[in-house]
Design an enzyme around this catalytic site. Structure first.
Site, mmCIF file in Angstrom:
data_model
loop_
_atom_site.group_PDB
_atom_site.id
_atom_site.type_symbol
_atom_site.label_atom_id
_atom_site.label_comp_id
_atom_site.label_asym_id
_atom_site.label_seq_id
_atom_site.Cartn_x
_atom_site.Cartn_y
_atom_site.Cartn_z
ATOM 1 N N HIS A 74 148.877 54.525 -7.060
ATOM 2 C CA HIS A 74 148.424 53.261 -6.484
ATOM 3 C C HIS A 74 147.712 53.474 -5.152
ATOM 4 O O HIS A 74 146.868 52.668 -4.766
ATOM 5 C CB HIS A 74 149.629 52.334 -6.301
ATOM 6 C CG HIS A 74 149.275 50.939 -5.934
ATOM 7 N ND1 HIS A 74 148.554 50.098 -6.752
ATOM 8 C CD2 HIS A 74 149.538 50.208 -4.817
ATOM 9 C CE1 HIS A 74 148.393 48.923 -6.173
ATOM 10 N NE2 HIS A 74 148.977 48.959 -5.001
ATOM 11 N N TYR A 120 151.221 37.440 -2.446
ATOM 12 C CA TYR A 120 152.148 37.132 -3.526
ATOM 13 C C TYR A 120 152.283 35.642 -3.831
ATOM 14 O O TYR A 120 152.344 35.245 -4.990
ATOM 15 C CB TYR A 120 153.505 37.775 -3.242
ATOM 16 C CG TYR A 120 153.355 39.268 -3.158
ATOM 17 C CD1 TYR A 120 153.113 40.023 -4.299
ATOM 18 C CD2 TYR A 120 153.370 39.929 -1.927
ATOM 19 C CE1 TYR A 120 152.906 41.386 -4.240
ATOM 20 C CE2 TYR A 120 153.167 41.293 -1.850
ATOM 21 C CZ TYR A 120 152.936 42.017 -3.013
ATOM 22 O OH TYR A 120 152.712 43.352 -2.936
ATOM 23 N N TYR A 166 158.656 42.989 -9.026
ATOM 24 C CA TYR A 166 158.553 42.732 -7.589
ATOM 25 C C TYR A 166 157.689 41.511 -7.271
ATOM 26 O O TYR A 166 157.988 40.755 -6.335
ATOM 27 C CB TYR A 166 158.014 43.970 -6.859
ATOM 28 C CG TYR A 166 156.549 44.245 -7.091
ATOM 29 C CD1 TYR A 166 155.596 43.854 -6.164
ATOM 30 C CD2 TYR A 166 156.099 44.888 -8.248
ATOM 31 C CE1 TYR A 166 154.248 44.092 -6.374
ATOM 32 C CE2 TYR A 166 154.769 45.123 -8.468
ATOM 33 C CZ TYR A 166 153.840 44.729 -7.536
ATOM 34 O OH TYR A 166 152.506 44.941 -7.747
ATOM 35 N N ASP A 207 143.802 47.059 -3.844
ATOM 36 C CA ASP A 207 144.921 46.165 -4.113
ATOM 37 C C ASP A 207 144.462 44.710 -3.982
ATOM 38 O O ASP A 207 143.411 44.347 -4.490
ATOM 39 C CB ASP A 207 146.064 46.526 -3.158
ATOM 40 C CG ASP A 207 147.384 45.868 -3.489
ATOM 41 O OD1 ASP A 207 147.922 46.129 -4.574
ATOM 42 O OD2 ASP A 207 147.874 45.070 -2.662
#
Length: 309
Positions: free
Chosen positions: A287, A228, A145, A102
């Site tokens: 994922h 993010y 998201y 990730d």
């Protein structure tokens, strides 16, 4: 997991929590993603150590048991790169294999670009090397998201309705699906999961409790900032080519590979930046393929290491 040892390492005045197991010369450093912690590598750590590769898995700053940065709202990917270098120096490790998942893949690739003399090879799970990050954000719908969690205060209000364990539970369920998590205009991301939805079969209530306890301690402030709210961070590397061997493991049902243009880029674009690139697809992988199918992932990692020791 009793055989895994835990300690804290000072990386420039901030203490990182580090889990470690095994002894030997070829050290593996594992970098987690979100909403993960060191524990997400539990299956890999045991397999690596058994095969003679000592494994080290830190919690990123502000995650799990690691200390948060003094100003969490200003945390960055650059901090992670500095932490990695300081961690290796503190542990007196000259050269490593990097395994990342990730958002952890980004500092892994960048570390290999900036410090190739310290890296034997890189394995990433689900996340390709994308030196030109800025274009990615332009095509994200408002309800995705990532868009929602980049907005200051939006995720804080959404998450604030729930306890840490429930937040992790919902994200694990959402991110295990093959569809990109996207909310309608009148929804929040946490509303996308019904409370009766079961956990993925490979993720136990005990696993969830471990995650929940650690996120109760750390909260989500730093975790929302990195990755993010730091996605657009530009490193302006003069030479973005990754010059060490790389293995990318992808899951055929990983939603993150379904973003527009992503599959084509993985199959044809990455080679421009990584000359020594190997890609392995696990058709049923989600994922969290390293937790879902640990035996297959472990075998791919160990085979790659054997070729590059």
């Amino acid at each position: 997991m009793d055989e895994v040892q835990h300690k804290f390492v000072d990386v420039g005045g901030l203490k990182l929590h580090v889990a470690e197991i095994g002894t030997g010369p070829n050290v593996v450093l594992l970098l987690h993603g979100f909403p993960e912690i060191w524990y997400s590598w539990r299956h890999q750590m045991i397999a690596l150590a058994t095969a003679g590769f000592p494994a080290i898995a830190p919690d990123h700053r502000g995650y799990g048991l690691s200390e948060p940065p003094p100003q969490p709202d200003k945390a960055s990917f650059a901090d992670i790169l500095t932490d990695l270098l300081n961690l290796l120096d503190a542990l007196q490790i000259a050269k490593i294999f990097l395994v990342a998942k990730d958002f952890g893949a980004r500092p892994a690739y960048l570390f290999a670009v900036l410090h190739p003399e310290r890296v034997l090879g890189v394995v990433t799970i689900g996340s390709p090397y994308m030196p030109k990050r800025s274009t990615f954000l332009k095509y994200l719908p408002e309800g995705v998201y990532i868009s929602r969690w980049r907005e200051p205060g939006r995720a804080e209000a959404d998450f604030g309705r729930l306890d840490a364990k429930t937040i992790v539970r919902n994200i694990y369920i959402l991110f295990s699906r093959s569809e990109i998590p996207m909310a309608a205009e009148n929804q929040e991301i946490m509303d996308l999961v019904d409370s009766s939805t079961p956990l993925p079969p490979w993720f136990t209530e005990e696993d969830l409790a471990t995650y929940g306890t650690l996120y109760e301690k750390s909260g989500f402030q730093t975790a929302l900032q990195v990755p993010y709210r730091s996605i657009g961070e530009d490193f302006n590397a003069t030479d973005p080519i990754v010059k060490v061997p790389v293995l990318l493991i992808t899951g055929g049902k990983d939603y993150s590979c379904k973003f527009p243009g992503m599959e084509d880029y993985i199959n044809s674009g990455m080679k421009e930046f990584i000359p020594d690139l190997e890609i392995k697809l696990l058709p049923e992988g989600t994922h969290f393929v390293q937790e879902q199918s640990p035996d297959e992932v472990n075998q791919l990692i160990l085979t790659f290491f054997a070729k590059n020791v």
